[in-house]
Enzyme design. Structure first.
Site, PDB file in Angstrom:
ATOM      1  N   GLY A 174      -3.209   7.762   7.920  1.00  0.00           N
ATOM      2  CA  GLY A 174      -2.857   9.001   7.227  1.00  0.00           C
ATOM      3  C   GLY A 174      -1.616   8.930   6.377  1.00  0.00           C
ATOM      4  N   LYS A 175      -1.262   7.750   5.869  1.00  0.00           N
ATOM      5  CA  LYS A 175      -0.035   7.627   5.077  1.00  0.00           C
ATOM      6  C   LYS A 175      -0.150   8.381   3.747  1.00  0.00           C
ATOM      7  CE  LYS A 175      -0.154   3.125   5.054  1.00  0.00           C
ATOM      8  NZ  LYS A 175      -1.347   2.909   5.909  1.00  0.00           N
ATOM      9  N   PRO A 182      -0.798   0.464   9.653  1.00  0.00           N
ATOM     10  CA  PRO A 182      -2.143  -0.051   9.360  1.00  0.00           C
ATOM     11  C   PRO A 182      -2.960   0.943   8.558  1.00  0.00           C
ATOM     12  CG  PRO A 182      -1.967   0.638  11.649  1.00  0.00           C
ATOM     13  CD  PRO A 182      -0.589   0.713  11.086  1.00  0.00           C
ATOM     14  N   PRO A 183      -4.077   0.515   7.986  1.00  0.00           N
ATOM     15  CA  PRO A 183      -4.922   1.433   7.213  1.00  0.00           C
ATOM     16  C   PRO A 183      -5.515   2.528   8.095  1.00  0.00           C
ATOM     17  CG  PRO A 183      -5.485  -0.865   6.753  1.00  0.00           C
ATOM     18  CD  PRO A 183      -4.572  -0.876   7.928  1.00  0.00           C
ATOM     19  N   GLY A 184      -5.701   3.698   7.493  1.00  0.00           N
ATOM     20  CA  GLY A 184      -6.402   4.771   8.174  1.00  0.00           C
ATOM     21  C   GLY A 184      -5.568   5.631   9.095  1.00  0.00           C
ATOM     22  N   LYS A 214       1.506  -3.480  19.101  1.00  0.00           N
ATOM     23  CA  LYS A 214       0.910  -4.360  20.110  1.00  0.00           C
ATOM     24  C   LYS A 214       0.552  -3.592  21.377  1.00  0.00           C
ATOM     25  CE  LYS A 214       3.395  -8.480  18.500  1.00  0.00           C
ATOM     26  NZ  LYS A 214       4.427  -9.495  18.809  1.00  0.00           N
ATOM     27  N   SER A 257       5.437 -15.149  18.525  1.00  0.00           N
ATOM     28  CA  SER A 257       5.360 -14.275  19.700  1.00  0.00           C
ATOM     29  C   SER A 257       4.271 -14.671  20.690  1.00  0.00           C
ATOM     30  CB  SER A 257       5.142 -12.824  19.257  1.00  0.00           C
ATOM     31  OG  SER A 257       3.913 -12.671  18.585  1.00  0.00           O
TER      32      SER A 257
END
Length: 549
Positions: A105-106, A101-103, A466, A423
């Site tokens: 640190g990729k 997900p964003p944020g 999840k 799911s």
């Protein structure tokens, strides 16, 4: 300059040929500028220029730890590459893909890897790129032709072995100008990229020494052949304790520096940071947390600029004065207090999330209505859950008359947000069962799993994301498919701490764990009785048939 530049034989032949053409041209010719620009590009490409890798593993480990907290799997992979590089000559650069997900640190992780390895760093944003020429370049027959951004990145780095980050690879587009993802197949294939040909240069270029790192939020939009060429490393996000440690070590010092403050001006208590993470942000990343910390720091900076002296201590109780009322509250216990509501876990491109599934009934003829902007797969999961409950109502102790005299309605709140995926099947089945039996679902339990018409609970994906979202929401018990039990080893101890996991093979296991009251397992005696009853029924039908005959 051409004589001093080291380049492969084919590149030198092309340069010599172009230089010969340039000598025969008039400087006033329109082709003169085109030919000279091409020759300059050939000379600017770092054909044989490399930076020396830092092969001190302890130093690389220290640099990675200084820049990023946790993320041990990524750090181990980089150190493994350096170890192989130390033992062998010229190994091929790995092609990694950081998905999360964003944020989390990729992108900054790519910069840290380059610093740890002693390499140059190049970043290329692929979001919205739709032209194949952005990757391969334009042919020189076009006016204003230039090499692709791969060659331009190498020129900027000044070396043939940089860390090359392909940011947002999942947001590539395609139109009449070509498919950039197809052009990346050659770039990211270790068996082919040693002879990559840019349309502008028109000579082979060795990319095998480049360390390519792609980043993505979701994998579903990446073409399968392209995804197959990359080594996938998932970055799920951070727990509350990890956010606290990162904020104290990285975010707060950076925030104070950016706002002209020091620790003499302001102090954030641990409880304050935790409350900001829980009540003012709802994310697995860190961007909003840093944004809220900056908002507090700016208000303190204003006081300091107005002449206020002394240290400002930010306590949890005083956050309303800086950030206003809380933006998020814990809804799990509130939502599941009555029958017909169950808490599920979902995966989104922003990370994991929890969702509440509500069921109600009204007089009718046994129809099922679904709302909440559900996708086709989710609709079919709800229908499968409804059919299973109807077919097995006696064993599940559900009044059979309910299906003849009532209609049922399943709603998934946040109706403006599209939802899909299989799911949520067990969650919808549990909400319906809770409604039909009048028993509320446990308020501290969240669940996930795909359901079949036979009541089997099948394996799901995105478990790490999840579980992390459920823990941040205050859930203490998590129910997952039995087949996902092996995936718990991928979840760190810090995430699993304080959580109790339940495992289900079928819907009856789900109901036993989720709803107050137990369903008895069918005994061997009851099974044999059922068999005798079925045989006697068939015998009666046969006798009636013989009488009619």
């Amino acid at each position: 300059r051409l004589a001093k530049t080291k380049m492969p034989q084919r590149a030198r032949q092309a340069a010599d040929r172009e230089l010969g053409r340039l000598r025969r041209m008039s400087p006033n010719s329109a082709e003169y500028t085109v030919s000279r620009t091409y020759l300059e590009w050939l000379l600017d490409v770092p054909w044989e220029v490399s930076t020396k890798d830092v092969l001190n593993l302890r130093k690389a480990q220290r640099i990675l730890d200084e820049d990023h907290y946790d993320l041990e799997k990524v750090k181990d992979r980089v150190l493994e590459f350096l170890a192989v590089r130390k033992l062998t000559e010229g190994p091929r650069g790995p092609i990694l893909c950081f998905a999360g997900p964003p944020g989390v640190g990729k992108t900054s992780l790519g910069q840290s890897i380059a610093r740890a390895m002693g390499r140059k760093f190049v970043r290329m944003s692929l979001g919205g790129v739709r032209d194949e020429a952005e990757i391969r370049g334009h042919r020189r027959t076009y006016i204003g032709a230039l090499p692709g951004r791969i060659v331009q990145g190498l020129k900027t780095a000044g070396s043939n072995n940089p860390v090359f980050m392909l940011d947002e690879v999942d947001k590539l587009g395609a139109d009449f100008r070509g498919d950039p993802s197809a052009a990346l197949l050659e770039v990211l294939d270790p068996e082919q990229n040693h002879s990559f040909e840019d349309h502008y240069l028109d000579v082979p270029l060795d990319l095998s020494r480049v360390l390519f790192i792609a980043t993505a939020n979701m994998l579903e939009t990446i073409p399968r052949p392209l995804l197959d060429r990359m080594e996938l490393i998932r970055i799920a996000g951070y727990t509350l304790d990890q956010k606290l440690a990162i904020a104290k070590k990285y975010l707060i010092p950076r925030t104070l520096k950016n706002n002209g403050l020091t620790r003499r001006n302001v102090v954030f208590q641990d409880g304050t940071i935790q409350r900001i993470a829980l009540d003012y942000t709802r994310e697995v990343g860190l961007r909003n947390l840093e944004r809220e910390l900056s908002s507090v720091a700016r208000k303190v900076a204003r006081k300091v600029a107005e002449g206020h002296r002394g240290r400002e201590v930010i306590e949890p109780e005083s956050l309303e004065a800086y950030l206003g009322p809380s933006k998020f509250t814990n809804e799990v216990a509130l939502r599941t207090a009555s029958p017909g509501v169950a808490t599920g876990m979902a995966w989104t491109e922003l990370g994991g999330d929890i969702l509440f599934i509500e069921a109600t009934s009204m007089p009718g003829k046994g129809n099922l209505k679904l709302t909440g902007q559900l996708g086709q797969v989710m609709v079919e999961s709800a229908q499968a859950a409804f059919s299973y409950l109807h077919a097995n109502c006696k064993r599940l102790r559900i009044a059979e008359g309910l299906f003849q005299k009532h209609d049922f309605h399943i709603h998934v709140p946040s109706g403006a947000v599209p939802k899909d995926g299989p799911s949520a099947g067990v969650t919808m089945a549990t909400a319906l069962y809770s409604l039909m039996t009048g028993r509320p679902v446990r308020h501290d339990l969240a669940m996930t799993g795909e359901i079949t018409l036979r009541g089997q609970v099948l394996q799901i994906g995105g478990l790490k994301e999840k579980v992390l979202a459920a823990k941040l929401a205050g859930v203490t018990h998590i129910l997952i498919p039995k087949r996902n039990q092996k995936d718990l080893v991928e979840i760190s101890e810090t995430v699993r701490e304080g959580l109790t996991f339940e495992f289900a093979e079928n819907l009856e296991d789900v109901i036993r764990a989720a709803v107050d009251g137990r369903i008895k397992r069918p005994s061997a005696q009851s099974k044999s009785r059922g068999g005798v009853k079925a045989k006697s029924t068939r015998a009666k039908i046969a006798r009636r048939g013989s009488r009619r005959g």
